[in-house]
Design a protein around this motif. Structure first.
Motif, PDB file in Angstrom:
ATOM      1  N   SER A 628      30.008  46.691  31.102  1.00 58.78           N
ATOM      2  CA  SER A 628      31.341  47.306  31.051  1.00 58.78           C
ATOM      3  C   SER A 628      31.176  48.800  30.850  1.00 58.78           C
ATOM      4  CB  SER A 628      32.194  46.704  29.930  1.00 58.78           C
ATOM      5  OG  SER A 628      31.651  47.012  28.664  1.00 58.78           O
ATOM      6  N   ILE A 629      32.216  49.538  31.187  1.00 55.38           N
ATOM      7  CA  ILE A 629      32.222  50.980  30.955  1.00 55.38           C
ATOM      8  C   ILE A 629      33.650  51.415  30.664  1.00 55.38           C
ATOM      9  CG2 ILE A 629      32.501  51.547  33.416  1.00 55.38           C
ATOM     10  CD1 ILE A 629      30.652  53.997  32.842  1.00 55.38           C
ATOM     11  N   PHE A 630      33.780  52.327  29.740  1.00 58.39           N
ATOM     12  CA  PHE A 630      35.095  52.831  29.319  1.00 58.39           C
ATOM     13  C   PHE A 630      35.034  54.351  29.329  1.00 58.39           C
ATOM     14  CE2 PHE A 630      38.128  54.048  25.893  1.00 58.39           C
ATOM     15  CZ  PHE A 630      39.287  53.543  26.480  1.00 58.39           C
ATOM     16  N   LEU A 631      35.979  54.971  30.016  1.00 53.51           N
ATOM     17  CA  LEU A 631      36.062  56.430  30.099  1.00 53.51           C
ATOM     18  C   LEU A 631      37.375  56.883  29.483  1.00 53.51           C
ATOM     19  CD1 LEU A 631      35.112  58.678  33.071  1.00 53.51           C
ATOM     20  CD2 LEU A 631      37.366  58.944  32.057  1.00 53.51           C
ATOM     21  N   LYS A 632      37.293  57.784  28.515  1.00 54.06           N
ATOM     22  CA  LYS A 632      38.474  58.278  27.814  1.00 54.06           C
ATOM     23  C   LYS A 632      38.532  59.793  27.925  1.00 54.06           C
ATOM     24  CE  LYS A 632      38.486  57.797  23.360  1.00 54.06           C
ATOM     25  NZ  LYS A 632      38.623  57.182  22.026  1.00 54.06           N
ATOM     26  N   ALA A 644      38.814  51.782  32.446  1.00 55.17           N
ATOM     27  CA  ALA A 644      37.882  50.782  31.924  1.00 55.17           C
ATOM     28  C   ALA A 644      37.516  49.795  33.022  1.00 55.17           C
ATOM     29  CB  ALA A 644      38.494  50.044  30.737  1.00 55.17           C
ATOM     30  N   PHE A 645      36.255  49.347  32.983  1.00 59.45           N
ATOM     31  CA  PHE A 645      35.783  48.285  33.874  1.00 59.45           C
ATOM     32  C   PHE A 645      35.000  47.284  33.041  1.00 59.45           C
ATOM     33  CE2 PHE A 645      32.312  46.332  36.230  1.00 59.45           C
ATOM     34  CZ  PHE A 645      32.996  45.735  37.277  1.00 59.45           C
ATOM     35  N   THR A 646      35.315  45.998  33.192  1.00 52.27           N
ATOM     36  CA  THR A 646      34.592  44.951  32.474  1.00 52.27           C
ATOM     37  C   THR A 646      34.257  43.819  33.439  1.00 52.27           C
ATOM     38  OG1 THR A 646      36.669  43.840  31.827  1.00 52.27           O
ATOM     39  CG2 THR A 646      35.749  45.450  30.284  1.00 52.27           C
ATOM     40  N   TYR A 647      33.095  43.203  33.207  1.00 56.93           N
ATOM     41  CA  TYR A 647      32.657  42.043  33.989  1.00 56.93           C
ATOM     42  C   TYR A 647      32.324  40.924  33.010  1.00 56.93           C
ATOM     43  CZ  TYR A 647      30.082  39.213  37.379  1.00 56.93           C
ATOM     44  OH  TYR A 647      29.659  38.194  38.191  1.00 56.93           O
ATOM     45  N   ASN A 648      32.925  39.748  33.216  1.00 52.74           N
ATOM     46  CA  ASN A 648      32.756  38.637  32.280  1.00 52.74           C
ATOM     47  C   ASN A 648      32.271  37.387  33.001  1.00 52.74           C
ATOM     48  OD1 ASN A 648      33.914  39.811  29.746  1.00 52.74           O
ATOM     49  ND2 ASN A 648      35.706  40.022  31.068  1.00 52.74           N
ATOM     50  N   THR A 649      31.516  36.586  32.269  1.00 51.29           N
ATOM     51  CA  THR A 649      31.037  35.296  32.762  1.00 51.29           C
ATOM     52  C   THR A 649      31.443  34.214  31.762  1.00 51.29           C
ATOM     53  OG1 THR A 649      29.156  36.257  33.939  1.00 51.29           O
ATOM     54  CG2 THR A 649      29.023  33.923  33.376  1.00 51.29           C
ATOM     55  N   THR A 650      32.013  33.129  32.262  1.00 53.09           N
ATOM     56  CA  THR A 650      32.414  32.001  31.419  1.00 53.09           C
ATOM     57  C   THR A 650      31.573  30.786  31.774  1.00 53.09           C
ATOM     58  OG1 THR A 650      34.684  32.829  31.305  1.00 53.09           O
ATOM     59  CG2 THR A 650      34.323  30.529  30.707  1.00 53.09           C
ATOM     60  N   SER A 679      32.010  30.523  35.850  1.00 56.09           N
ATOM     61  CA  SER A 679      33.076  31.331  36.434  1.00 56.09           C
ATOM     62  C   SER A 679      32.862  32.783  36.037  1.00 56.09           C
ATOM     63  CB  SER A 679      34.450  30.859  35.945  1.00 56.09           C
ATOM     64  OG  SER A 679      34.675  29.514  36.300  1.00 56.09           O
ATOM     65  N   HIS A 680      33.307  33.692  36.911  1.00 57.58           N
ATOM     66  CA  HIS A 680      33.134  35.121  36.667  1.00 57.58           C
ATOM     67  C   HIS A 680      34.452  35.841  36.944  1.00 57.58           C
ATOM     68  CE1 HIS A 680      28.773  34.261  36.946  1.00 57.58           C
ATOM     69  NE2 HIS A 680      29.132  33.508  37.979  1.00 57.58           N
ATOM     70  N   SER A 681      34.583  37.010  36.369  1.00 53.48           N
ATOM     71  CA  SER A 681      35.749  37.862  36.649  1.00 53.48           C
ATOM     72  C   SER A 681      35.395  39.297  36.328  1.00 53.48           C
ATOM     73  CB  SER A 681      36.969  37.415  35.830  1.00 53.48           C
ATOM     74  OG  SER A 681      36.770  37.656  34.454  1.00 53.48           O
ATOM     75  N   HIS A 682      36.049  40.206  37.000  1.00 53.23           N
ATOM     76  CA  HIS A 682      35.920  41.618  36.632  1.00 53.23           C
ATOM     77  C   HIS A 682      37.304  42.267  36.688  1.00 53.23           C
ATOM     78  CE1 HIS A 682      36.219  43.051  40.852  1.00 53.23           C
ATOM     79  NE2 HIS A 682      35.384  42.063  41.158  1.00 53.23           N
ATOM     80  N   ASP A 708      38.905  37.155  40.236  1.00 59.02           N
ATOM     81  CA  ASP A 708      38.280  35.933  39.738  1.00 59.02           C
ATOM     82  C   ASP A 708      37.283  35.410  40.770  1.00 59.02           C
ATOM     83  OD1 ASP A 708      39.719  35.721  37.297  1.00 59.02           O
ATOM     84  OD2 ASP A 708      41.457  34.991  38.416  1.00 59.02           O
ATOM     85  N   ILE A 709      36.116  34.989  40.283  1.00 60.63           N
ATOM     86  CA  ILE A 709      35.058  34.456  41.138  1.00 60.63           C
ATOM     87  C   ILE A 709      34.725  33.048  40.657  1.00 60.63           C
ATOM     88  CG2 ILE A 709      32.705  34.803  42.012  1.00 60.63           C
ATOM     89  CD1 ILE A 709      33.070  37.789  41.173  1.00 60.63           C
ATOM     90  N   ASP A 710      34.872  32.075  41.516  1.00 60.60           N
ATOM     91  CA  ASP A 710      34.634  30.659  41.174  1.00 60.60           C
ATOM     92  C   ASP A 710      35.383  30.241  39.916  1.00 60.60           C
ATOM     93  OD1 ASP A 710      32.910  30.330  43.330  1.00 60.60           O
ATOM     94  OD2 ASP A 710      31.165  30.969  42.176  1.00 60.60           O
ATOM     95  N   PRO A 711      36.681  30.516  39.810  1.00 62.07           N
ATOM     96  CA  PRO A 711      37.407  30.083  38.602  1.00 62.07           C
ATOM     97  C   PRO A 711      37.475  28.560  38.521  1.00 62.07           C
ATOM     98  CG  PRO A 711      38.951  30.814  40.268  1.00 62.07           C
ATOM     99  CD  PRO A 711      37.578  31.141  40.800  1.00 62.07           C
ATOM    100  N   GLU A 712      37.715  28.084  37.309  1.00 62.06           N
ATOM    101  CA  GLU A 712      37.809  26.641  37.099  1.00 62.06           C
ATOM    102  C   GLU A 712      39.242  26.181  37.336  1.00 62.06           C
ATOM    103  OE1 GLU A 712      37.292  23.670  33.319  1.00 62.06           O
ATOM    104  OE2 GLU A 712      35.698  25.144  33.640  1.00 62.06           O
ATOM    105  N   ALA A 713      39.393  25.123  38.119  1.00 56.43           N
ATOM    106  CA  ALA A 713      40.705  24.540  38.405  1.00 56.43           C
ATOM    107  C   ALA A 713      40.620  23.027  38.198  1.00 56.43           C
ATOM    108  CB  ALA A 713      41.130  24.867  39.829  1.00 56.43           C
ATOM    109  N   THR A 714      41.729  22.339  38.414  1.00 51.50           N
ATOM    110  CA  THR A 714      41.777  20.887  38.251  1.00 51.50           C
ATOM    111  C   THR A 714      42.021  20.234  39.605  1.00 51.50           C
ATOM    112  OG1 THR A 714      42.665  21.109  36.015  1.00 51.50           O
ATOM    113  CG2 THR A 714      42.915  18.975  37.077  1.00 51.50           C
ATOM    114  N   LEU A 715      41.195  19.262  39.936  1.00 53.76           N
ATOM    115  CA  LEU A 715      41.365  18.491  41.165  1.00 53.76           C
ATOM    116  C   LEU A 715      41.960  17.130  40.809  1.00 53.76           C
ATOM    117  CD1 LEU A 715      40.938  17.901  44.200  1.00 53.76           C
ATOM    118  CD2 LEU A 715      38.626  17.108  43.610  1.00 53.76           C
TER     119      LEU A 715
END
Length: 944
Positions: A628-632, A644-650, A679-682, A708-715
């Motif tokens: 992540s990076i934050f510019l103020k 701000a930019f953040t990248y998360n993995t679940t 799952s991933h997201s940025h 969102d990248i490969d989010p979890e859903a219900t089938l």
């Protein structure tokens, strides 16, 4: 020689004056005769400014041969400028001076003086105090500029502050959470005490960024800061008790009583609170948190707490956070119950749907005592300790009843049917032919939960360079649960009925412990470096014994006796995690901060898992990386922005990736998915904040993008013969969302205020259409794309005087859902437009609010259309405003119901729940407010 010295002194003085002029805030204008327009030569212009409480700085100038003048101000604050000339009436203007840091010229225009026969006769002009001023980087709100009713509380004042808003029980300033402080110290009792303290205690309200403890030790800004609302208390209001005693009667046969007592102090504050009611309110108040909410649709509660804190200062640490020890003991009891309705539309391929309706009733009894103690202290000027201990216990008893029915239809046959129609349908009826299942369910639960949480931190500051920290926590918890469930299911297409009795006892024990170390250091003046590593261990043991019977002969006293091995569970899970975080703050120039961060998580999990026929030992290791990076950028005292930019993995829960099959609910079966992936997201966010102090304008703009990248859903899969749904988690194609928000707040003159909050969201997401009459493991699910356009807007225009406050408001919430198949499309909309009025004619106060609430686009017909809403109250204050008697009427036109809706790519759900409404409330309150001692204030005048 003496003349030479005098000349040098005069030259130096002129240089000094010139320097001041070059860096000062300048005011200019022209003075003329109001009747003839003739320029006035030699008119006097005087200014007075109060840069600090108790100080007054003055300056003066005269008009030249053209009637023009210039006046300089080297100080910041509210400035009053007086224009005078012999034979003319005085005139005054109030403005704001920015001081030496701003080179700005304000044109006051043409000043017209009225001639008079009396020399130096002064016309009294009442100075108006601006809502917002600035002192350095601190925003200062002036309480006297806000129109409040007599006896108003601090929370009423804070609600009026431009840019301040309350969401989910928390205060925000331009979408940033606020840390409440009082006289520069953390506010004892948090925001719940705001409702008790009178607004009169506030001398000033300051908003500023409070630097971290490290920044105050080193003198270098590491970018870690809190957005603070600091309440400056007037002298004489401290070390005194404030209390409220309130009793209410509400139709029909409802009561409420509460007592609150607080000692406002910088050293030894106390807070005592107790309440009891059967008016569906649960209110708790502790040192660090508060809650004031509905229990359910209806309910009753009792609650009590005692809270104490001691503040002191270690020698040599006066510029840092003060030491504090606090303790809180509380216990709450509540009973809540509610009934509701729901409709569920599930999307199938080929434009087919199923439709379900259900009515529910629920009840919950809850008892929860809790004890908490906290200590933060400097042992010396270089070392701090922070310890927290919390013990809790909860005992709950719950019951749940549900009646439901599901049926299928083609789009051209769609019509909403109530549950009663579905339950009453007989063979031969058109509705009966389309019914799939009908179900009656009853569930009762006995639950006990215990918890002990301990956390500890030791921090050592390394001179002016950095710090070293060791810390961790240990959490212990245990749960015991007994559950009885009865089902009465009709499978209409198979023409069979089934009665099902179920019982299980479940126990769960958890141990979580973590230990870590942190090292932070300044590499010169412009680069800050921090590395943090912690190790976390957890152990969870769960056991569930399950019994199930369809033959009543095997049921003893309502409890089945036949073991159900398919839903018996044993699980022992161990998890070891190592988290490494590296972050930095780079300050290339004073106004700009760049804060990159990188986090690496390594975990190893082992689960000995038994669920029915599944008996396995699963081991999983995972590595996740989160940059992540934050510019103020603080462009000036009145403008700032950040990016701000953040990248998360679940990582999915380990159990959800195992091949278990939960058949406890005969109509809704749940499965695990061994193929489930991470799952991933940025997210990228931009914020801009701007203020115009002279115009009393606060502006905020936010833009964000989330992917969102490969989010979890219900089938879902569906058996059309039995009406049974089977669901399992799946990864689905990722979507994205754009959001734009614009907040505008302006004080127009001294009596008007305009506020508007606008948000626009556009989102794209995917879901799986339900698989029909096929094995979910073998079938290829079909994707359905959902596009959503959402608009939210809150508008208020208010007129405020000492006696009258009028507010026009409009609140809009609209969502436009579009799918690959247009038959699923919907556009739900809600709009509330109205007016509220508050009239204060001592000793009475009258409040009225009327609004028209309009909804459209919902499948449930009762949710659509116009509703006229109303609220009204009258209050009488007596005994020098210590006593208040009030009568409140809630909505005399209709009984309202809470409505909610959820729309996904595979399903639409609409809910309605009841709540206490359409009542009269008579209340009496005795309020003891401390009064400040009257004293003389000292003003020092300095003439430049």
């Amino acid at each position: 020689m003496e003349n030479v010295i005098k000349k040098l002194f005069v030259a130096a003085l002129l240089c000094l004056v010139q320097t001041t002029v070059c860096t000062a805030d300048t005011f200019k204008g022209k003075i003329v005769n109001a009747e003839t327009g003739e320029i006035l030569i030699g008119a006097t212009v005087r200014s007075e400014i109060n840069p600090q409480p108790g100080w007054s700085m003055q300056n003066s100038a005269e008009t030249d041969s053209t009637g023009c003048f210039t006046l300089d101000s080297g100080w910041e604050g509210r400035i009053m400028i007086t224009f005078s000339m012999i034979g003319y009436k005085n005139s005054r203007k109030v403005d704001y001076a920015y001081g030496p840091e701003v080179k700005d010229t304000t044109d006051l225009g043409t000043i017209r003086l009225q001639p008079t026969a009396l020399m130096l006769q002064e016309v009294e002009v009442k100075a108006k105090v601006p809502r917002i001023t600035m002192r350095g980087d601190t925003i200062v709100f002036n309480p006297e500029a806000f129109k409040l009713k007599e006896g108003a509380r601090l929370d009423e004042l804070i609600k009026k502050l431009p840019g301040v808003q309350r969401r989910d029980g928390k205060l925000y300033w331009n979408d940033k959470p606020i840390r409440l402080m009082m006289n520069g110290k953390d506010m004892f009792g948090g925001d719940q005490i705001l409702e008790q303290l009178p607004a009169d205690v506030a001398d000033k309200l300051k908003v500023y960024d409070r630097k971290s403890e490290l920044a105050r030790h080193t003198g270098n800004d590491d970018g870690d800061e809190d957005h603070v609302l600091d309440i400056q208390v007037k002298p004489g209001f401290l070390d005194k008790w404030y209390s409220d005693i309130e009793a209410q009667y509400q139709t029909k046969k409802r009561y409420s009583a509460a007592i609150t007592a607080s000692r406002l102090s910088d050293q030894d504050p106390h807070m005592i609170y107790a309440q009891a009611n059967n008016a569906n309110r649960y209110v708790d108040k502790t040192i660090g948190s508060s809650m004031n909410r509905n229990i359910d649709g209806d309910g009753k509660s009792q609650y009590g707490s005692y809270n104490y804190q001691h503040n002191w200062q270690t020698k040599g640490t006066q510029q840092y956070t003060s030491n504090r020890f606090n303790i809180s003991a509380n216990m709450g009891h509540s009973d809540g119950w509610n009934s509701g309705k729901a409709s569920i539309e599930t999307f199938f391929p080929n434009q087919e749907h199923t439709f379900g309706v259900k009515d529910t009733y629920r009840y919950k009894h809850n008892l929860k005592p809790q004890l908490e103690a906290k200590l933060f202290a400097y042992t010396d000027s270089a070392n701090t300790i922070d310890v927290k201990v919390k013990a809790s216990y909860e005992k709950a008893r719950k019951s749940y009843e549900e009646k439901s029915a599901s049926y299928g239809y083609q789009p051209d046959q769609f019509a909403y049917h109530s549950l009663k129609e579905a339950l009453d349908a007989k063979p031969g009826d058109a509705l009966y032919d389309r019914l799939i299942t009908r179900d009656s369910e009853y569930e009762s639960i006995e639950l006990q939960q215990r918890g002990l949480n301990i956390s500890y931190i030791w921090k050592h500051f390394i001179g002016k360079k950095g710090s070293f920290m060791l810390g961790g926590y240990t959490n212990l918890s245990g749960t015991n649960e007994d559950t009885h469930t009865n089902h009465d299911v009709e499978y209409l297409r198979e023409q069979r009925n089934e009665k099902l009795w179920q019982f299980y006892d479940r126990s769960e024990h958890n141990l979580n412990t973590q230990f870590g170390a942190s090292f932070e250091y300044w590499l010169g003046k412009k680069v800050y470096f921090n590395i943090f590593d912690n190790v976390r261990l957890s152990r969870t043991r769960t056991a569930r014994n399950f019994f199930s019977d369809t033959d009543e002969q095997n049921v003893a006293n309502g409890t089945p006796t036949t073991a159900d091995p398919a839903n018996t569970t044993r699980r022992l899970t161990h998890k070891w995690t190592n988290e490494l975080t590296v972050k930095s703050t780079i300050t290339p120039v004073k106004a700009l901060m760049i804060m990159p961060m990188f986090k690496w998580n390594y975990s190893r999990e082992k689960a000995d898992y038994h669920y029915g026929p599944l008996d396995t030992t699963a081991v999983r290791t995972s590595n996740t990386y989160e940059p992540s990076i934050f510019l103020k950028w603080k462009m000036s005292r009145v403008r700032n922005m950040d990016i701000a930019f953040t990248y998360n993995t679940t990582v999915p829960d380990l159990v959800s990736t195992l091949g278990y099959r939960n058949t406890i609910d005969p109509l809704h079966i749940y499965m695990g998915n061994p193929l489930l992936r991470n799952s991933h997201s940025h997210t990228t966010t931009y914020n801009y904040h701007r203020m115009w102090l002279r115009k009393q304008i606060v502006l905020g703009f936010t833009a964000s993008y989330n992917k969102d990248i490969d989010p979890e859903a219900t089938l879902y899969s569906y058996n059309s013969a039995t009406g049974v749904y089977t669901s399992k988690p799946m990864n689905v194609k990722g979507g994205d969302m754009w959001k734009f928000a614009f907040n505008y707040d302006q004080g127009i003159g001294f009596y008007f205020r305009l506020m508007n909050k606008f948000a626009l969201e556009t989102a794209k997401s995917y879901g799986f259409l339900t698989i029909v009459d096929n094995n979910a493991a073998d079938a290829q699910p079909e994707l359905n794309k959902q596009k959503r356009l959402g608009i939210n807007n809150e508008f208020e225009f208010s007129y405020e005087t000492e006696k009258l406050q009028l507010t026009l408001f409009d609140r809009l919430e609209s969502n436009r859902y579009r799918y690959d198949d247009a038959s699923y499309n919907t556009t739900p909309l809600f709009n509330s437009v109205g007016i509220s009025a508050n009239l204060h004619l001592a000793p009475f106060e009258v409040f009225v609010q009327l609004s028209d609430d309009y909804s459209s686009g919902y499948a449930t017909s009762a949710m659509n259309g116009h509703k006229l809403k109303s609220m009204a109250s009258v209050r009488w204050s007596f005994c020098k405003n210590k006593c208040m008697l009030s009568l409140f009427a809630d909505d005399i036109f209709n009984k309202d119901i809470w409505y909610e809706s959820e729309n996904s790519a595979f399903q639409r759900q609409e809910y309605s729940t009841n709540y206490i409404h359409h009542y009269l409330n008579l209340s009496f309150r005795y309020r003891l407010d401390a009064k400040a001692k009257k004293g003389k204030s000292t003003t020092i005048n300095s003439r430049r």
